[in-house]
Motif scaffolding. Structure first.
Motif, short mmCIF file in Angstrom:
data_model
loop_
_atom_site.label_atom_id
_atom_site.label_comp_id
_atom_site.label_asym_id
_atom_site.label_seq_id
_atom_site.Cartn_x
_atom_site.Cartn_y
_atom_site.Cartn_z
N THR A 34 0.83 -1.20 0.00
CA THR A 34 0.00 0.00 0.00
C THR A 34 0.86 1.25 0.00
OG1 THR A 34 -1.62 1.28 1.29
CG2 THR A 34 -0.12 -0.12 2.54
N ARG A 35 0.33 2.33 -0.56
CA ARG A 35 0.98 3.63 -0.35
C ARG A 35 0.85 3.98 1.13
NH1 ARG A 35 -1.98 7.68 -3.88
NH2 ARG A 35 -0.41 9.09 -3.03
N LYS A 36 1.66 4.97 1.54
CA LYS A 36 1.72 5.22 2.98
C LYS A 36 0.89 6.41 3.45
CE LYS A 36 6.51 4.00 2.95
NZ LYS A 36 7.83 4.48 3.32
N SER A 37 0.19 7.10 2.55
CA SER A 37 -0.60 8.25 2.99
C SER A 37 -1.72 7.76 3.90
CB SER A 37 -1.22 8.95 1.77
OG SER A 37 -2.17 8.12 1.15
N LEU A 38 -2.26 8.67 4.68
CA LEU A 38 -3.36 8.32 5.58
C LEU A 38 -4.52 7.71 4.81
CD1 LEU A 38 -4.89 8.40 8.30
CD2 LEU A 38 -5.49 10.78 7.79
N MET A 39 -4.83 8.33 3.64
CA MET A 39 -5.94 7.84 2.84
C MET A 39 -5.68 6.39 2.38
SD MET A 39 -7.51 9.45 -0.67
CE MET A 39 -7.59 11.09 0.03
N ALA A 40 -4.47 6.16 1.86
CA ALA A 40 -4.14 4.82 1.37
C ALA A 40 -4.12 3.80 2.50
CB ALA A 40 -2.79 4.86 0.65
N MET A 41 -3.53 4.18 3.63
CA MET A 41 -3.43 3.24 4.75
C MET A 41 -4.83 2.90 5.27
SD MET A 41 -0.35 2.35 5.15
CE MET A 41 0.52 1.96 6.62
N ALA A 43 -4.84 -13.88 7.94
CA ALA A 43 -4.23 -12.69 8.52
C ALA A 43 -3.60 -11.88 7.39
CB ALA A 43 -3.18 -13.07 9.54
N VAL A 44 -3.61 -10.56 7.51
CA VAL A 44 -3.05 -9.68 6.48
C VAL A 44 -2.14 -8.67 7.15
CG1 VAL A 44 -3.58 -8.00 4.67
CG2 VAL A 44 -5.15 -9.91 5.07
N GLU A 45 -0.98 -8.44 6.52
CA GLU A 45 -0.04 -7.47 7.10
C GLU A 45 0.24 -6.39 6.06
OE1 GLU A 45 3.53 -9.59 8.54
OE2 GLU A 45 4.46 -8.98 6.66
N LEU A 46 0.17 -5.12 6.49
CA LEU A 46 0.37 -4.01 5.56
C LEU A 46 1.85 -3.73 5.35
CD1 LEU A 46 -2.65 -3.67 5.85
CD2 LEU A 46 -2.32 -1.23 6.20
N VAL A 47 2.26 -3.54 4.07
CA VAL A 47 3.64 -3.18 3.74
C VAL A 47 3.60 -1.84 3.01
CG1 VAL A 47 5.71 -3.87 2.48
CG2 VAL A 47 4.22 -5.64 3.47
N GLY A 48 4.10 -0.79 3.66
CA GLY A 48 4.07 0.56 3.09
C GLY A 48 5.12 0.73 2.01
N VAL A 49 4.73 1.32 0.87
CA VAL A 49 5.63 1.51 -0.27
C VAL A 49 5.54 2.97 -0.72
CG1 VAL A 49 6.04 0.84 -2.69
CG2 VAL A 49 5.34 -0.90 -1.02
N THR A 50 6.67 3.59 -0.97
CA THR A 50 6.67 4.96 -1.49
C THR A 50 6.64 4.91 -3.01
OG1 THR A 50 7.94 5.71 0.41
CG2 THR A 50 7.89 7.17 -1.48
N THR A 51 5.71 5.65 -3.62
CA THR A 51 5.61 5.64 -5.09
C THR A 51 6.12 6.95 -5.66
OG1 THR A 51 3.40 6.60 -5.24
CG2 THR A 51 3.53 4.22 -4.89
N HIS A 52 6.36 6.94 -6.97
CA HIS A 52 6.84 8.13 -7.66
C HIS A 52 5.88 9.31 -7.44
CE1 HIS A 52 9.11 10.42 -10.51
NE2 HIS A 52 8.08 10.56 -11.32
N GLY A 53 4.58 9.01 -7.45
CA GLY A 53 3.58 10.06 -7.26
C GLY A 53 3.67 10.70 -5.88
N ASP A 54 4.22 9.98 -4.90
CA ASP A 54 4.32 10.51 -3.55
C ASP A 54 5.53 11.41 -3.38
OD1 ASP A 54 2.09 9.07 -2.46
OD2 ASP A 54 3.33 7.27 -2.55
N VAL A 55 6.57 11.21 -4.19
CA VAL A 55 7.80 11.97 -3.98
C VAL A 55 8.00 13.11 -4.97
CG1 VAL A 55 9.09 10.16 -2.81
CG2 VAL A 55 9.14 10.25 -5.29
N SER A 56 7.40 13.00 -6.17
CA SER A 56 7.64 14.02 -7.17
C SER A 56 6.96 15.33 -6.82
CB SER A 56 7.15 13.56 -8.54
OG SER A 56 7.27 14.63 -9.45
#
Ligand SMILES: NCc1[nH]cc(CCC(=O)O)c1CC(=O)O
Length: 305
Positions: A12-19, A36-49
């Motif tokens: 998932t992306r890490k923004s509040l909305m995405a989380m 059981a499901v575990e969330l893995v936060g990922v930074t995308t190009h759209g988040d950093v540009s």
């Protein structure tokens, strides 16, 4: 595999909305399947540009890194906002489920409704689709391009830099900021982005086990609606930054689809509707897009200056 099952890794992306939306999917999946499901936060190009989304091309900036992690096996499945998905299929990636859609509409956030904004008021949005439709509704407004996540955009109203911003109702609900809404736009006034308000669960196409498991969360009515909406965008060859608005919904086993293409300056807008059986969602979308093109839609799709 026997014994204790590893938790499924949800990228998932890490923004509040995405989380928030990813956690909702994780909870629903555990409830439906016992996994059981575990969330893995990922930074995308759209988040950093820092570039305006329309300039970095738009399509795929929020999803490509997540897809890479699916293909490499680092995560088992990913949750995206469906409207951020490019219309072109990615080899090796399957759309395993489209859960029941949230509110698809756009909302004006600020102190007053659209009709009560003063002449020349500054309204922020980064989406050509929203710009075009806002200008058609209120040509006197000063529509200002902005980007940043939803809380940042709302902050520009609170701090007085802007008089209002337009955001998706679904996103505002996920970040618990429905209080910021002055007016929810009826689709008659402003058509949402194709797929707005719905989520996409993706996994590797060869993980048939997962496709079946995630299918527990699929909502066929949502899938038909967003299939028709996205087909309009596909035929018009637009990405998420195209000035194309659509909305489809099922009533009594008939799928109703409306779509618009609007000139960036608000000077011209083509709007048409179609309906048919939900099983023909693709064809309904394709035919409507062809009719829009027949009315000169391609002349309105040019890049803004
Ligand atoms: N482009 C960013 C984005 N992607 C999904 C949402 C909101 C949730 C949705 O539309 O499903 C938003 C923010 C917005 O447009 O206000």
């Amino acid at each position: 595999m026997t014994g204790a099952r590893r938790p499924l890794r949800l990228g998932t992306r890490k923004s509040l909305m995405a989380m928030t939306q990813s956690q909702g999917v994780a909870n629903a999946l555990t409830q439906h399947t016992g996994h059981a499901v575990e969330l893995v936060g990922v930074t995308t190009h759209g988040d950093v540009s820092k570039a305006l989304l329309a300039q970095i091309g738009g399509t795929g900036v929020f999803v490509n890194e997540l897809r890479d992690k699916l293909l490499s096996g680092e995560v088992d499945f990913a949750v995206h906002s469906l409207k951020d998905l490019p219309t072109t299929a990615t080899p090796g990636i399957a759309l395993a489920a489209t859960p029941a859609r949230d509110d698809a509409r756009d909302a004006l956030c600020g102190p007053v409704k659209l009709a009560d904004l003063p002449h020349g008021a500054r309204v922020g949005t980064g989406s050509p689709r929203r710009v075009a439709q806002l200008r058609a509704l209120r040509p006197d407004l000063d529509v200002v391009p902005i980007r940043g996540n939803a809380p940042t955009r709302l902050g520009k109203v609170t701090d007085g830099e802007l008089d209002a911003v337009v955001l998706a109702h679904a996103g505002l609900r996920r970040i618990r900021r429905l209080d910021a809404i002055a007016e929810v736009f009826d689709p008659d006034q402003m058509l949402p982005a194709p797929g707005q308000g719905s989520l996409a669960l993706e996994c590797r196409a060869d993980r048939t086990d997962l496709i079946e498991l995630l299918g527990a969360l699929d909502d066929p009515m949502t899938r038909a609606a967003v299939t028709a909406e996205r087909m309009v965008l596909t035929v018009l060859e637009g990405g998420c930054s195209a000035p194309v608005g659509t909305y489809a919904a099922e009533v009594d086993e008939t799928l109703h689809l409306t779509a618009t293409v609007a000139a960036y300056d608000g000077s011209r807008q083509i709007r048409m509707s179609a309906s048919g059986h939900p099983d023909s969602a693709k064809q309904i979308g394709r035919d409507l897009a062809d009719r829009l093109l027949g009315q000169g839609a391609d002349q309105l799709m040019g890049e803004p200056d």
